[in-house]
Design an enzyme around this catalytic site. Structure first.
Site, PDB file in Angstrom:
ATOM      1  N   HIS A  12       0.899  -1.194   0.070  1.00  0.00           N
ATOM      2  CA  HIS A  12       0.035  -0.074   0.024  1.00  0.00           C
ATOM      3  C   HIS A  12       0.837   1.028  -0.029  1.00  0.00           C
ATOM      4  CE1 HIS A  12      -3.323  -2.525   0.125  1.00  0.00           C
ATOM      5  NE2 HIS A  12      -4.230  -1.518   0.515  1.00  0.00           N
ATOM      6  N   ASP A  43      -5.649   4.934   9.940  1.00  0.00           N
ATOM      7  CA  ASP A  43      -7.050   5.105   9.571  1.00  0.00           C
ATOM      8  C   ASP A  43      -7.521   3.679   9.124  1.00  0.00           C
ATOM      9  OD1 ASP A  43      -6.860   7.788  10.435  1.00  0.00           O
ATOM     10  OD2 ASP A  43      -6.835   8.477   8.451  1.00  0.00           O
ATOM     11  N   GLU A  97      -8.543  14.445  14.461  1.00  0.00           N
ATOM     12  CA  GLU A  97      -8.092  14.478  13.146  1.00  0.00           C
ATOM     13  C   GLU A  97      -8.893  15.392  12.276  1.00  0.00           C
ATOM     14  OE1 GLU A  97      -6.268  10.442  11.494  1.00  0.00           O
ATOM     15  OE2 GLU A  97      -8.072  11.018  10.345  1.00  0.00           O
TER      16      GLU A  97
HETATM   17  C1  LIG Z   1      -5.588   3.391   1.616  1.00  0.00           C
HETATM   18  C2  LIG Z   1      -4.493   3.834   2.468  1.00  0.00           C
HETATM   19  C3  LIG Z   1      -4.580   4.363   3.746  1.00  0.00           C
HETATM   20  C4  LIG Z   1      -3.675   4.636   4.664  1.00  0.00           C
HETATM   21  N1  LIG Z   1      -3.736   5.154   5.672  1.00  0.00           N
HETATM   22  C5  LIG Z   1      -2.762   5.478   6.518  1.00  0.00           C
HETATM   23  C6  LIG Z   1      -3.117   6.036   7.757  1.00  0.00           C
HETATM   24  O1  LIG Z   1      -3.965   6.398   8.090  1.00  0.00           O
HETATM   25  N2  LIG Z   1      -1.898   6.148   8.293  1.00  0.00           N
HETATM   26  C7  LIG Z   1      -0.788   5.864   8.111  1.00  0.00           C
HETATM   27  O2  LIG Z   1       0.412   6.220   8.842  1.00  0.00           O
HETATM   28  N3  LIG Z   1      -0.414   5.372   6.892  1.00  0.00           N
HETATM   29  C8  LIG Z   1      -1.501   5.181   6.082  1.00  0.00           C
HETATM   30  N4  LIG Z   1      -1.269   4.804   4.722  1.00  0.00           N
HETATM   31  C9  LIG Z   1       0.110   4.564   4.495  1.00  0.00           C
HETATM   32  C10 LIG Z   1       0.667   3.039   4.956  1.00  0.00           C
HETATM   33  O3  LIG Z   1       0.679   3.087   6.233  1.00  0.00           O
HETATM   34  C11 LIG Z   1       2.002   2.819   4.370  1.00  0.00           C
HETATM   35  O4  LIG Z   1       2.151   2.883   3.022  1.00  0.00           O
HETATM   36  C12 LIG Z   1       2.504   1.418   4.786  1.00  0.00           C
HETATM   37  O5  LIG Z   1       3.940   1.371   4.361  1.00  0.00           O
HETATM   38  C13 LIG Z   1       1.887   0.379   3.976  1.00  0.00           C
HETATM   39  O6  LIG Z   1       1.986  -0.855   4.647  1.00  0.00           O
HETATM   40  P1  LIG Z   1       2.095  -2.047   3.774  1.00  0.00           P
HETATM   41  O7  LIG Z   1       2.055  -3.380   4.673  1.00  0.00           O
HETATM   42  O8  LIG Z   1       1.151  -1.962   2.462  1.00  0.00           O
HETATM   43  O9  LIG Z   1       3.576  -1.760   3.233  1.00  0.00           O
HETATM   44  P2  LIG Z   1       4.248  -1.883   1.869  1.00  0.00           P
HETATM   45  O10 LIG Z   1       3.822  -0.795   0.816  1.00  0.00           O
HETATM   46  O11 LIG Z   1       4.135  -3.415   1.298  1.00  0.00           O
HETATM   47  O12 LIG Z   1       5.926  -1.534   2.074  1.00  0.00           O
HETATM   48  C14 LIG Z   1       6.063  -0.211   2.750  1.00  0.00           C
HETATM   49  C15 LIG Z   1       7.361  -0.023   3.098  1.00  0.00           C
HETATM   50  O13 LIG Z   1       7.886  -0.883   4.309  1.00  0.00           O
HETATM   51  C16 LIG Z   1       8.766  -1.767   3.904  1.00  0.00           C
HETATM   52  N5  LIG Z   1       8.355  -3.098   4.646  1.00  0.00           N
HETATM   53  C17 LIG Z   1       7.173  -3.755   4.410  1.00  0.00           C
HETATM   54  N6  LIG Z   1       7.221  -4.943   5.470  1.00  0.00           N
HETATM   55  C18 LIG Z   1       8.353  -4.719   6.254  1.00  0.00           C
HETATM   56  C19 LIG Z   1       8.975  -5.492   7.286  1.00  0.00           C
HETATM   57  N7  LIG Z   1       8.279  -6.590   7.554  1.00  0.00           N
HETATM   58  N8  LIG Z   1      10.034  -5.053   7.805  1.00  0.00           N
HETATM   59  C20 LIG Z   1      10.909  -4.005   7.239  1.00  0.00           C
HETATM   60  N9  LIG Z   1      10.129  -3.053   6.180  1.00  0.00           N
HETATM   61  C21 LIG Z   1       9.016  -3.751   5.503  1.00  0.00           C
HETATM   62  C22 LIG Z   1       8.767  -1.877   2.610  1.00  0.00           C
HETATM   63  O14 LIG Z   1       9.914  -2.394   1.984  1.00  0.00           O
HETATM   64  C23 LIG Z   1       8.519  -0.620   2.298  1.00  0.00           C
HETATM   65  O15 LIG Z   1       9.636   0.359   2.383  1.00  0.00           O
HETATM   66  C24 LIG Z   1      -2.228   4.332   4.014  1.00  0.00           C
HETATM   67  C25 LIG Z   1      -2.270   3.762   2.746  1.00  0.00           C
HETATM   68  C26 LIG Z   1      -3.242   3.501   1.885  1.00  0.00           C
HETATM   69  C27 LIG Z   1      -2.883   3.140   0.663  1.00  0.00           C
END
Ligand SMILES: Cc1cc2nc3c(=O)[nH]c(=O)nc-3n(C[C@H](O)[C@H](O)[C@H](O)COP(=O)(O)OP(=O)(O)OC[C@H]3O[C@@H](n4cnc5c(N)ncnc54)[C@H](O)[C@@H]3O)c2cc1C
Length: 410
Positions: free
Chosen positions: A104, A169, A279
């Site tokens: 994400h 969120d 918020e």
């Molecule tokens: C619809 C939506 C709503 C969101 N709402 C919020 C919010 O309310 N608050 C907020 O703070 N963020 C929010 N985000 C952003 C989100 O928290 C970050 O993009 C987060 O990184 C996504 O988590 P993911 O599991 O999809 O990670 P990914 O996109 O898969 O990875 C993100 C980063 O983390 C690294 N990573 C993943 N897993 C690990 C691991 N186990 N160890 C070390 N590094 C790792 C990856 O290499 C990359 O650099 C939102 C994003 C979306 C799309």
């Protein structure tokens, strides 16, 4: 005399097959950029080169950046990840390894050009005991796999009447993914972001060492990995602080037309005791009052807001939430009323919803399902979050920094 043009049939078959294999090999995105010794690793069978795996690993929620990896690892254990990273270090030309949580990110942060993406979600299916979420007997914390989604952490801890304190969120994000960033939501003003609510981590470092770290043990690694954008290691376990989970929430939205009044009230509320979530958001005259992330208003409220929007062009919403349970159910409305005393939102423009704690935390999921049903999820999704500093307090902030610097120097 043997004819020079006679080539044994089995040789022709061998030639055609090996030629086909090499063509197919070239179709596998860029496997050739990985050293061929990778095929002798124990994890070899868990590396995928097919278009489904490569396609997923080169796409994220943003759908703006697409980096093609050479392979995707679908680990079944932490040792698989360690073996891969160790191998990468031993290669004359090390390749990139990136952890992918739920993908994400918005600008390719979990991608690895010509390298290997580790599909962390694959670990979820391979727990021998339990589901990768273990609540401590004291109830003070949970040990959670880095690949776990926060929604699963919520459901597992609620079985014990407990929940983490600080959220995002949206809950369909992995623990490792948000802890690599910060993890913000309306609870942050009270408890700090999610990275401030972690007691301990297990991390696979860039040198393939498996290390446990906390503020007292390997603290440099601990603070580097938390908010470290996935650059300092892969989080395989996080110990998350828990507290008693509330049952329900009163969710109040107040509308402002003046930005200064809006921020003044916001600052007043964060210095007040008794609320658990705060918020702010904007409403513009070209966007619907109920948007995909939050359909808060009833149809009659919505038309009121639309006419106000036509007048002002932009409106500011302040969302505050008060948690409650059976013991506080009788007093919660009074408490909300008291919290609103002295606030300067537009008279009459305050709206309240009463929801379960889970429905409130999982509110963005409803919007996601709607967007997906309209085919509006898998499109480019630019996204910008801003933390707006309080300019009027700039001088205070400057003097605090100077104070800190002079303390550091002495
Ligand atoms: C619809 C939506 C709503 C969101 N709402 C919020 C919010 O309310 N608050 C907020 O703070 N963020 C929010 N985000 C952003 C989100 O928290 C970050 O993009 C987060 O990184 C996504 O988590 P993911 O599991 O999809 O990670 P990914 O996109 O898969 O990875 C993100 C980063 O983390 C690294 N990573 C993943 N897993 C690990 C691991 N186990 N160890 C070390 N590094 C790792 C990856 O290499 C990359 O650099 C939102 C994003 C979306 C799309």
């Amino acid at each position: 005399m043997a004819s020079p043009s006679l080539i044994p049939a089995h040789f022709i078959v061998f030639f055609v097959v090996s030629r086909l294999m090499s063509i197919i090999g070239n179709l596998r995105p860029s496997k050739n950029s990985l050293p061929c010794e990778i095929d002798s690793l124990g994890v070899h069978a868990k590396l995928r080169y097919d278009l489904d795996a490569i396609g997923l690993a080169s796409t994220d929620y943003g759908n703006i950046v697409h980096e093609i990896p050479s392979a995707v690892l679908y680990p079944t254990s932490i040792d698989d990840i360690i073996e891969l990273i160790k191998f990468s270090n031993e290669c004359p030309l090390p390749f990139n390894v990136a952890a992918r949580g739920h993908g994400h990110s918005v600008r390719g942060q979990a991608m690895a050009h010509d390298g290997v993406v580790v599909n962390m979600l694959s670990l979820k299916k391979h727990y021998k005991n339990g589901n990768g979420i273990r609540v401590s007997t004291s109830g003070n914390y949970a040990d959670v796999g880095g690949e776990q989604l926060w929604i699963d952490v919520l459901n597992a801890t609620l079985e014990h009447g407990l929940a983490p304190l600080s959220w995002t969120d949206y809950l369909y994000l992995t623990v490792g993914g948000t802890l690599s960033n910060a993890g913000f939501s309306g609870q942050t003003f009270l408890y700090g972001p999610q990275i401030s609510n972690v007691l301990e981590l297990d991390v696979i470092t860039g040198k393939a060492d498996f290390m446990t770290c906390s503020k007292d043990q390997n603290s440099e690694l601990f603070y580097a990995v938390l908010g470290g954008l996935g650059l300092f290691g892969i989080i395989t376990r996080a110990r998350i602080v828990l507290a008693k989970a509330p049952k329900r929430v009163k969710w109040v939205r107040m509308i402002y037309s003046d930005f200064s009044i809006f921020t003044r009230d916001q600052e007043h509320l964060i210095s007040t005791k008794g609320l658990e979530y705060l918020e702010g958001s904007l409403l513009m005259d070209y966007t619907p009052a109920n948007n995909w992330r939050s359909s808060f208003f009833s149809p009659s409220n919505e038309s009121q807001i639309i006419s106000l929007l036509k007048k002002h062009g932009i409106l500011y919403c302040l969302d505050m939430v008060k948690y409650y349970d059976d013991e506080t159910a009788n007093s919660v409305d009074k408490d909300v009323q008291m919290l609103q005393e002295g606030l300067n939102f537009i008279p009459g423009f305050t709206f309240m919803r009463d929801e379960t704690y889970v429905d409130f935390l999982n509110r963005v999921r409803r919007g996601e399902i709607t967007l997906k049903s309209k085919g509006l999820w898998d499109v480019p999704n630019p996204w910008l979050n801003l933390l707006v500093p309080n300019v009027s307090k700039k001088e205070d902030y400057g003097s605090k920094c100077t104070d800190q610097r002079s303390r550091d120097q002495t």
